[in-house]
Design a protein around this motif. Structure first.
Motif, short mmCIF file in Angstrom:
data_model
loop_
_atom_site.label_atom_id
_atom_site.label_comp_id
_atom_site.label_asym_id
_atom_site.label_seq_id
_atom_site.Cartn_x
_atom_site.Cartn_y
_atom_site.Cartn_z
N PHE A 198 2.13 -4.01 -0.59
CA PHE A 198 1.25 -2.92 -0.42
C PHE A 198 1.38 -2.23 -1.75
O PHE A 198 2.41 -1.89 -2.41
CB PHE A 198 1.34 -2.06 0.80
N GLN A 199 0.09 -1.86 -2.56
CA GLN A 199 0.15 -0.94 -3.63
C GLN A 199 0.16 0.22 -3.32
O GLN A 199 -0.86 1.00 -3.17
CB GLN A 199 -1.19 -1.37 -4.36
N GLY A 200 1.18 1.01 -3.20
CA GLY A 200 1.50 2.27 -2.69
C GLY A 200 2.08 2.24 -1.24
O GLY A 200 1.59 1.79 -0.50
N PHE A 201 3.45 2.90 -1.21
CA PHE A 201 4.10 3.22 -0.03
C PHE A 201 5.41 4.13 -0.13
O PHE A 201 5.72 4.47 -1.30
CB PHE A 201 4.69 1.55 0.15
N GLU A 202 5.58 4.36 1.10
CA GLU A 202 6.87 5.31 1.31
C GLU A 202 8.06 4.60 1.29
O GLU A 202 8.39 3.56 1.89
CB GLU A 202 6.68 6.30 2.28
N ILE A 203 9.23 5.19 0.35
CA ILE A 203 10.45 4.58 0.44
C ILE A 203 11.04 4.88 1.71
O ILE A 203 11.22 6.14 2.23
CB ILE A 203 11.10 5.03 -0.53
N THR A 204 11.43 3.95 2.56
CA THR A 204 12.04 4.30 3.94
C THR A 204 13.48 4.02 3.75
O THR A 204 14.17 4.24 4.84
CB THR A 204 11.33 3.47 4.86
#
Length: 393
Positions: free
Chosen positions: A31-37
């Protein structure tokens, strides 16, 4: 939206990454844009990127304020001197090869005769200059200025074959044979109706069968001209593919010798990056992606890897946009910094347009490639302008 540009070392789980310093398609992220989890995502980002853009509003963790790094000045004078010398020396060698190829094609078309003594000096000089100026050789491949497109394509394939032979550390005699095979690989097209080669509409099944016989015609045309059988094999088999999908004989795997695989690979690359009737030119970057996608099926994966190392992920002549919106053209790539090439960056418009040479691989250079642009409507003219006004200045 508050977006902060930070080095990957400053990232933490909870940061929302909105953009990378390289195209998303070159990374494993879906995905182009994501939260680091997770820390695994952190390690992957550190493997593929040097800096990223973080959306402060969508992040669950505060983003430390970081100033954008300043560029370090680089002395690009040696590169410019090499281009100035190489554009003259290699340019003359290419013209010599183009003239010889055009004369040979004319003689073959009329009399089915080949004078190897006429080709030998041109191939030898081209080999010498390509060896001396590999960066310039990559750049000159982007200039499509010769009226005889068959001759120009043949000289380009010859040039790429020489460079691949050197990259693979082949013996000099093997490089010489591949150079000759590259120069003559398409002579079978001289036996096809010109209207067939220039047709813009889709080919009929009958017409496609004619096209598939071109390597056979070339082999027959040259078999009594004193060429070594290995060169004749390159001419006949350069359209064969590892998975058996090629022509004219449907060879597969080890039935296709390495020099033949090299000629087939570089022929495909140059064909994809040249404009033909009904087929607009593909950027060098897109051509590389296509070759990589088919590696292991149509192409030898080890040869594809060697070719990417030779040409760079962003081959010379690739048009790009930078993260500040500026347009640029890739001039050359270093093997150790393939994602951050040397570029000519555009300043101004119209008569005030200027192109500045800069090296994106510098440790603190603030600019990164954001996206690719399609080739300019008159790409060869743009490349010539940069050659004359910047590289040879």
């Amino acid at each position: 939206m508050a977006v902060q540009y930070i080095p990957v070392e400053a990232l933490q789980p909870g940061h929302y990454v909105s953009a990378l310093d390289r195209p998303w398609v070159e990374t494993p992220f879906l995905f182009q844009g994501f939260e680091i989890t997770s820390h695994n995502e952190l390690e992957t980002l550190r493997t593929y990127c040097r800096h990223v853009w973080v959306d402060c509003e969508r992040s669950r963790v505060a983003v430390e304020t970081a100033s954008r790094p300043e560029a370090t000045c680089s002395d690009l004078a040696p590169l410019k001197r090499q281009f100035k010398d190489g554009l003259e020396a290699l340019g003359q060698a290419r013209e010599m090869a183009l003239d010889a190829c055009t004369r040979v094609n004319t003689r073959l078309r009329k009399y089915s005769q080949l004078d190897l003594d006429e080709l030998a000096p041109a191939v030898t000089e081209l080999h010498t200059q390509v060896t001396a100026y590999p960066q310039v050789a990559r750049w000159l491949l982007t200039l499509r200025e010769h009226e005889d497109t068959l001759a120009e394509h043949s000289v380009n394939v010859c040039t790429l074959a020489i460079m691949m032979g050197q990259a693979l550390k082949m013996e000099t005699w093997q490089q010489a044979e591949m150079a000759l095979g590259g120069l003559l690989h398409d002579v079978g097209k001289l036996c096809l109706p010109p209207r067939l080669l220039s047709k813009q509409a889709p080919l009929s099944s009958t017409e496609w069968k004619q096209i598939q016989q071109a390597p056979v015609y070339g082999h027959k045309l040259l078999q009594d001209c004193g060429l070594h059988p290995r060169v004749l094999t390159m001419v006949r088999n350069h359209q064969e593919r590892l998975d058996g999908s090629g022509f004219p004989d449907g060879l597969r795997g080890e039935q296709i010798e390495q020099p033949v695989r090299v000629i087939g690979l570089v022929n495909a690359y140059d064909a994809m990056t040249m404009s033909r009737p009904g087929f607009p030119a593909m950027s060098g970057y897109r051509a590389m992606l296509e070759l990589a996608r088919q590696a292991g099926h149509r192409w030898d994966p080890e040869l594809v890897q060697s070719f990417v190392l030779l040409m760079g992920i962003y081959p010379a002549g690739t048009c790009v946009s930078l993260d500040n919106g500026s347009r640029a053209v890739v001039v050359d790539s270093k093997p150790e910094a393939r994602l951050n090439p040397i570029i000519a960056m555009r300043r101004g418009n119209g008569a005030k347009t200027r192109w500045n040479l800069t090296d994106l691989s510098l440790p603190r250079h603030p600019r990164r490639i954001r996206s690719l642009d399609p080739p300019d409507w008159d790409h060869s003219r743009l490349m010539r302008f940069i050659s004359d006004q910047l590289l040879a200045a």
